[in-house]
Design a protein around this motif. Structure first.
Motif, PDB file in Angstrom:
ATOM      1  N   ILE A 124     -32.994 -31.079 -42.617  1.00  0.00           N
ATOM      2  CA  ILE A 124     -32.655 -32.501 -42.552  1.00  0.00           C
ATOM      3  C   ILE A 124     -31.339 -32.618 -41.797  1.00  0.00           C
ATOM      4  N   TYR A 125     -31.338 -33.455 -40.754  1.00  0.00           N
ATOM      5  CA  TYR A 125     -30.164 -33.664 -39.923  1.00  0.00           C
ATOM      6  C   TYR A 125     -29.566 -35.023 -40.247  1.00  0.00           C
ATOM      7  N   CYS A 126     -28.254 -35.045 -40.478  1.00  0.00           N
ATOM      8  CA  CYS A 126     -27.579 -36.315 -40.699  1.00  0.00           C
ATOM      9  C   CYS A 126     -26.125 -36.170 -40.253  1.00  0.00           C
ATOM     10  N   LEU A 127     -25.484 -37.288 -40.014  1.00  0.00           N
ATOM     11  CA  LEU A 127     -24.065 -37.320 -39.673  1.00  0.00           C
ATOM     12  C   LEU A 127     -23.324 -37.939 -40.845  1.00  0.00           C
ATOM     13  N   GLU A 128     -22.184 -37.364 -41.196  1.00  0.00           N
ATOM     14  CA  GLU A 128     -21.399 -37.888 -42.291  1.00  0.00           C
ATOM     15  C   GLU A 128     -19.973 -38.132 -41.828  1.00  0.00           C
ATOM     16  N   GLU A 129     -19.347 -39.129 -42.411  1.00  0.00           N
ATOM     17  CA  GLU A 129     -17.974 -39.501 -42.048  1.00  0.00           C
ATOM     18  C   GLU A 129     -16.999 -38.349 -42.253  1.00  0.00           C
ATOM     19  N   ALA A 130     -17.203 -37.559 -43.298  1.00  0.00           N
ATOM     20  CA  ALA A 130     -16.290 -36.440 -43.579  1.00  0.00           C
ATOM     21  C   ALA A 130     -16.213 -35.466 -42.404  1.00  0.00           C
ATOM     22  N   ASP A 131     -17.321 -35.294 -41.683  1.00  0.00           N
ATOM     23  CA  ASP A 131     -17.363 -34.358 -40.557  1.00  0.00           C
ATOM     24  C   ASP A 131     -17.159 -35.025 -39.201  1.00  0.00           C
ATOM     25  N   ASN A 132     -17.411 -36.330 -39.109  1.00  0.00           N
ATOM     26  CA  ASN A 132     -17.454 -36.999 -37.812  1.00  0.00           C
ATOM     27  C   ASN A 132     -16.469 -38.147 -37.643  1.00  0.00           C
ATOM     28  N   GLY A 133     -15.615 -38.391 -38.608  1.00  0.00           N
ATOM     29  CA  GLY A 133     -14.566 -39.404 -38.469  1.00  0.00           C
ATOM     30  C   GLY A 133     -14.984 -40.794 -38.912  1.00  0.00           C
ATOM     31  N   THR A 134     -14.009 -41.679 -38.950  1.00  0.00           N
ATOM     32  CA  THR A 134     -14.214 -43.026 -39.486  1.00  0.00           C
ATOM     33  C   THR A 134     -14.949 -43.962 -38.537  1.00  0.00           C
ATOM     34  N   GLU A 135     -15.150 -43.580 -37.296  1.00  0.00           N
ATOM     35  CA  GLU A 135     -15.852 -44.437 -36.333  1.00  0.00           C
ATOM     36  C   GLU A 135     -17.351 -44.147 -36.303  1.00  0.00           C
ATOM     37  N   LEU A 136     -17.849 -43.427 -37.291  1.00  0.00           N
ATOM     38  CA  LEU A 136     -19.260 -43.047 -37.330  1.00  0.00           C
ATOM     39  C   LEU A 136     -20.179 -44.259 -37.350  1.00  0.00           C
ATOM     40  N   HIS A 137     -19.714 -45.381 -37.866  1.00  0.00           N
ATOM     41  CA  HIS A 137     -20.549 -46.587 -37.908  1.00  0.00           C
ATOM     42  C   HIS A 137     -20.910 -47.097 -36.506  1.00  0.00           C
TER      43      HIS A 137
END
Length: 78
Positions: A39-52
């Motif tokens: 399962i692939y996902c992006l999380e704020e902890a790894d990708n920063g606060t601009e993930l939205h």
């Protein structure tokens, strides 16, 4: 694409999109991609606060890519 279980869409390329329940505020509009057991996902902890600002178009397709260098003899979804 075909409909899977509630909240899932199965694409012709074999990947499954898993959507968060729209009535749960923290999950609304979120999607993860499952391909086989991964399962692939992006999380704020790894990708920063601009993930939205990241979005995945509904017509996106995935393909297998042969790795090079450190990842030679490996296959990745891309």
């Amino acid at each position: 694409m075909a409909a899977g279980r509630s909240g899932q869409t199965i694409a012709a390329d074999g990947s499954t999109r898993i959507y968060g329940h729209p009535q749960l505020r923290n999950l609304a509009g979120k999607v993860a991609i499952q391909r086989g057991p991964l399962i692939y996902c992006l999380e704020e902890a790894d990708n920063g606060t601009e993930l939205h600002n990241v979005w995945l178009p509904a017509e996106s397709r995935f393909s297998l890519i042969e790795g090079t260098g450190l990842f030679s003899d490996k296959i990745a979804a891309g």
